[in-house]
Scaffold this active site. Structure first.
Site, PDB file in Angstrom:
ATOM      1  N   ASP A  73       0.839  -1.205   0.000  1.00  0.00           N
ATOM      2  CA  ASP A  73       0.000   0.000   0.000  1.00  0.00           C
ATOM      3  C   ASP A  73       0.874   1.256   0.000  1.00  0.00           C
ATOM      4  OD1 ASP A  73      -2.422  -1.646   0.389  1.00  0.00           O
ATOM      5  OD2 ASP A  73      -1.549  -2.006   2.357  1.00  0.00           O
TER       6      ASP A  73
ATOM      7  N   HIS B 253      -4.936  -3.474   6.051  1.00  0.00           N
ATOM      8  CA  HIS B 253      -4.724  -3.736   4.622  1.00  0.00           C
ATOM      9  C   HIS B 253      -6.070  -4.176   4.038  1.00  0.00           C
ATOM     10  CE1 HIS B 253      -2.982  -4.904   0.860  1.00  0.00           C
ATOM     11  NE2 HIS B 253      -3.351  -6.155   1.012  1.00  0.00           N
TER      12      HIS B 253
END
Length: 320
Positions: free
Chosen positions: A161, A189
């Protein structure tokens, strides 16, 4: 080559797509360094051991100078015996019609067993990175199943990410990713994650940042599946290498790592959440002293609440 003793590194889900990219990077020296020999342990479920043996054959055929041996097994204690670094890649994928609670239950069983095996036989200074989703809560389960190891030895992959955030800003501004600083991704996540540019040197339009970039980063995995027809395995493997390399060798600038919370910034102690971190002396440290805006607090709290709900869903697996 200065190091004589090989470092044992374990990869679970070794016959899968992520491992197929990850193992070559590890064996090339991209984690510990070009002067450190490695010994690999490939852990798979019984039905996939044959495929993992094929991966081992290819690794051997690649004639890596650093490779000192490969063990292929379906026994966690064999795979984790004396391991110094464990990439927990294998997990139960979410199938059509599966509720998130069912996914957590299925993976809870996997990561409870692996956490106990790490606790029993891994090197006492082992570093454990959980890649398999839902990564944050899987790491929470593994850490809580290994009471003799320090919780700081467990982390979950949110470097993907982080890298996606850098990439989107670079594509928008033309600034190379290496020149962007103080970027972070908070929380889980999942689609609730919060890519944060508040402290960075990125000069971007606020509307683009909030309305386009944040959701794009959060949903990037689904976008790649829609375009490519397959999951983002290679970029996940690359991010896993980045994470473990920086954990071992240290960082100057911020990195995003999902680590066991110490209570900072209102994140419940014990939850595994993404923070702005630096690595010093082989340990991830949360960047302290940041002033949070109401917008930041709201986004972080929404993602942390999701982690609380996941913790509640797996609480029964950790009793006794």
């Amino acid at each position: 080559m200065t190091a004589s003793q090989p470092v044992k590194i374990t990869v679970t889900g070794a016959a899968g797509n992520i491992a197929y990219s990850l193992l070559w990077r590890i064996t090339a020296g991209d984690v510990y360094g070009k002067d450190t020999p490695v010994e690999l342990a490939l852990l798979e479920i019984p039905d996939a051991v044959g495929a993992a043996e094929g991966v081992a054959m290819e690794l051997n055929d690649s004639a890596f100078p650093l490779l000192r041996g490969i063990t292929v097994t379906d026994d966690p204690e064999v795979a984790f015996k004396d391991t110094k670094a464990a990439f927990l890649v294998g997990s139960r994928p979410r199938t059509k019609g599966m509720e998130r609670a069912d996914l957590l239950e299925a993976n809870g069983a996997i990561f409870t067993v692996q956490g106990k095996a790490l606790n029993a036989v891994a090197a006492r200074d082992v570093r454990v990175l959980v890649v398999g989703n839902p990564a944050n809560t899987n790491a929470y389960i593994a850490a809580n199943s290994a009471p003799d190891l320090d919780p700081s030895q467990f982390s979950a992959l949110m470097r993907l990410d982080h890298n996606r955030t850098l990439s989107q800003v670079s594509l928008k501004t033309g600034v190379p990713t290496a020149e962007l600083t103080k970027v972070a991704v908070w929380g889980n996540h999942s689609a609730s994650q919060f890519p944060d540019l508040t402290y960075s040197n990125a000069e971007v339009d606020e509307t683009w940042y909030k309305e386009e970039m944040i959701p794009k980063v959060a949903k990037r995995g689904a976008e790649i599946i829609a375009v490519r027809g397959r999951s983002s395995a290679a970029s996940a493997a690359s991010a896993a290498v980045d994470h473990m390399h920086d954990w071992i060798h240290g960082t100057e600038d911020w990195r995003t790592a999902a680590i066991v919370s110490d209570g900072s910034y209102g994140v419940d102690e014990g939850l595994v959440a993404g923070f702005p971190t630096v690595s010093r002396d082989g340990k991830w440290e949360i960047v302290q002293g940041l002033e949070l805006s109401d917008f930041q607090k709201e986004r972080i709290e929404a993602s942390v609440q999701e982690l609380r709900e996941e913790r509640e869903a797996v609480a029964h697996l950790l009793k006794g």
